[in-house]
Scaffold this motif. Sequence first.
Motif, PDB file in Angstrom:
ATOM      1  N   LYS A  81       0.804  -1.217   0.000  1.00  0.00           N
ATOM      2  CA  LYS A  81       0.000   0.000   0.000  1.00  0.00           C
ATOM      3  C   LYS A  81       0.843   1.276   0.000  1.00  0.00           C
ATOM      4  CE  LYS A  81      -3.890  -2.197   2.264  1.00  0.00           C
ATOM      5  NZ  LYS A  81      -4.761  -2.216   3.426  1.00  0.00           N
ATOM      6  N   THR A  82       2.120   1.157   0.204  1.00  0.00           N
ATOM      7  CA  THR A  82       2.956   2.359   0.215  1.00  0.00           C
ATOM      8  C   THR A  82       3.446   2.670  -1.192  1.00  0.00           C
ATOM      9  OG1 THR A  82       4.973   1.114   0.652  1.00  0.00           O
ATOM     10  CG2 THR A  82       3.750   1.887   2.565  1.00  0.00           C
ATOM     11  N   GLU A  83       3.855   3.899  -1.409  1.00  0.00           N
ATOM     12  CA  GLU A  83       4.348   4.327  -2.724  1.00  0.00           C
ATOM     13  C   GLU A  83       5.594   3.538  -3.118  1.00  0.00           C
ATOM     14  OE1 GLU A  83       3.964   7.867  -4.234  1.00  0.00           O
ATOM     15  OE2 GLU A  83       2.081   8.270  -3.209  1.00  0.00           O
ATOM     16  N   GLN A  84       6.463   3.329  -2.146  1.00  0.00           N
ATOM     17  CA  GLN A  84       7.706   2.609  -2.439  1.00  0.00           C
ATOM     18  C   GLN A  84       7.401   1.161  -2.830  1.00  0.00           C
ATOM     19  OE1 GLN A  84      10.478   2.656   0.794  1.00  0.00           O
ATOM     20  NE2 GLN A  84      12.106   1.716  -0.383  1.00  0.00           N
ATOM     21  N   ALA A  85       6.435   0.556  -2.119  1.00  0.00           N
ATOM     22  CA  ALA A  85       6.076  -0.829  -2.434  1.00  0.00           C
ATOM     23  C   ALA A  85       5.480  -0.920  -3.841  1.00  0.00           C
ATOM     24  CB  ALA A  85       5.089  -1.356  -1.404  1.00  0.00           C
ATOM     25  N   LYS A  86       4.629   0.063  -4.192  1.00  0.00           N
ATOM     26  CA  LYS A  86       4.040   0.063  -5.535  1.00  0.00           C
ATOM     27  C   LYS A  86       5.121   0.201  -6.606  1.00  0.00           C
ATOM     28  CE  LYS A  86      -0.368   1.942  -4.010  1.00  0.00           C
ATOM     29  NZ  LYS A  86      -1.239   3.118  -3.985  1.00  0.00           N
ATOM     30  N   ALA A  87       6.090   1.076  -6.363  1.00  0.00           N
ATOM     31  CA  ALA A  87       7.181   1.251  -7.327  1.00  0.00           C
ATOM     32  C   ALA A  87       8.007  -0.030  -7.442  1.00  0.00           C
ATOM     33  CB  ALA A  87       8.070   2.420  -6.892  1.00  0.00           C
ATOM     34  N   ASP A  88       8.252  -0.685  -6.313  1.00  0.00           N
ATOM     35  CA  ASP A  88       9.014  -1.942  -6.326  1.00  0.00           C
ATOM     36  C   ASP A  88       8.272  -3.020  -7.107  1.00  0.00           C
ATOM     37  OD1 ASP A  88      10.997  -0.785  -4.819  1.00  0.00           O
ATOM     38  OD2 ASP A  88      10.352  -1.690  -2.916  1.00  0.00           O
ATOM     39  N   LEU A  89       6.969  -3.110  -6.887  1.00  0.00           N
ATOM     40  CA  LEU A  89       6.187  -4.125  -7.598  1.00  0.00           C
ATOM     41  C   LEU A  89       6.168  -3.857  -9.099  1.00  0.00           C
ATOM     42  CD1 LEU A  89       3.207  -4.602  -5.120  1.00  0.00           C
ATOM     43  CD2 LEU A  89       5.073  -6.200  -5.585  1.00  0.00           C
ATOM     44  N   ALA A  90       6.056  -2.591  -9.492  1.00  0.00           N
ATOM     45  CA  ALA A  90       6.072  -2.251 -10.920  1.00  0.00           C
ATOM     46  C   ALA A  90       7.424  -2.613 -11.528  1.00  0.00           C
ATOM     47  CB  ALA A  90       5.789  -0.764 -11.108  1.00  0.00           C
TER      48      ALA A  90
END
Length: 181
Positions: free
Chosen positions: A132-141
């Motif tokens: 749910k965090t921005e960093q996690a979203k960037a990592d998943l992308a």
Amino acid sequence: MPKGGRKGGHKGRARQYTSPEEIDAQLQAEKQKARVKEEQKEGGDGAAGDPKKEKKSLDSDESEDEEDDYQQKRKGVEGLIDIENPNRVAQTTKKVTQLDLDGPKELSRREREEIEKQKAKERYMKMHLAGKTEQAKADLARLAIIRKQREEAARKKEEERKAKDDATLSGKRMQSLSLNK
């Protein structure tokens, strides 16, 4: 040879030490003198001459408290001027029976901040693991892009290997046909 004409100096003489009992006796005598002077100032000569009151006050715990107050009043200018400082906290000693160990302890500012920092870090890690965090979203992308690239690379390798196998098989067939003639 020393200039004074003496052969022995002051440094080699035997030292005399006072015993703890003598020191206590001197302190008691000073305390009695101070009490006598205080009683003379407060009540007059009649109360100061009574030796029974002095002995009782030596044995009681209350006399020690009065004595501490007396010494505190005498420090510096405090003996001359009576000033009440609201910021000054008198040091009080508590007995072990008076201590409250069951009650909640108050934490210092640093301890509170440290605990808050740890809790915030734990909350962030939970959110991060949930994605749910921005960093996690960037990592998943980024991971999705890398997976696609690896799949494409693996597919190309497979196609090249198949093409190579086909080429070798067709070359062997040609050889076998030319040999058969």
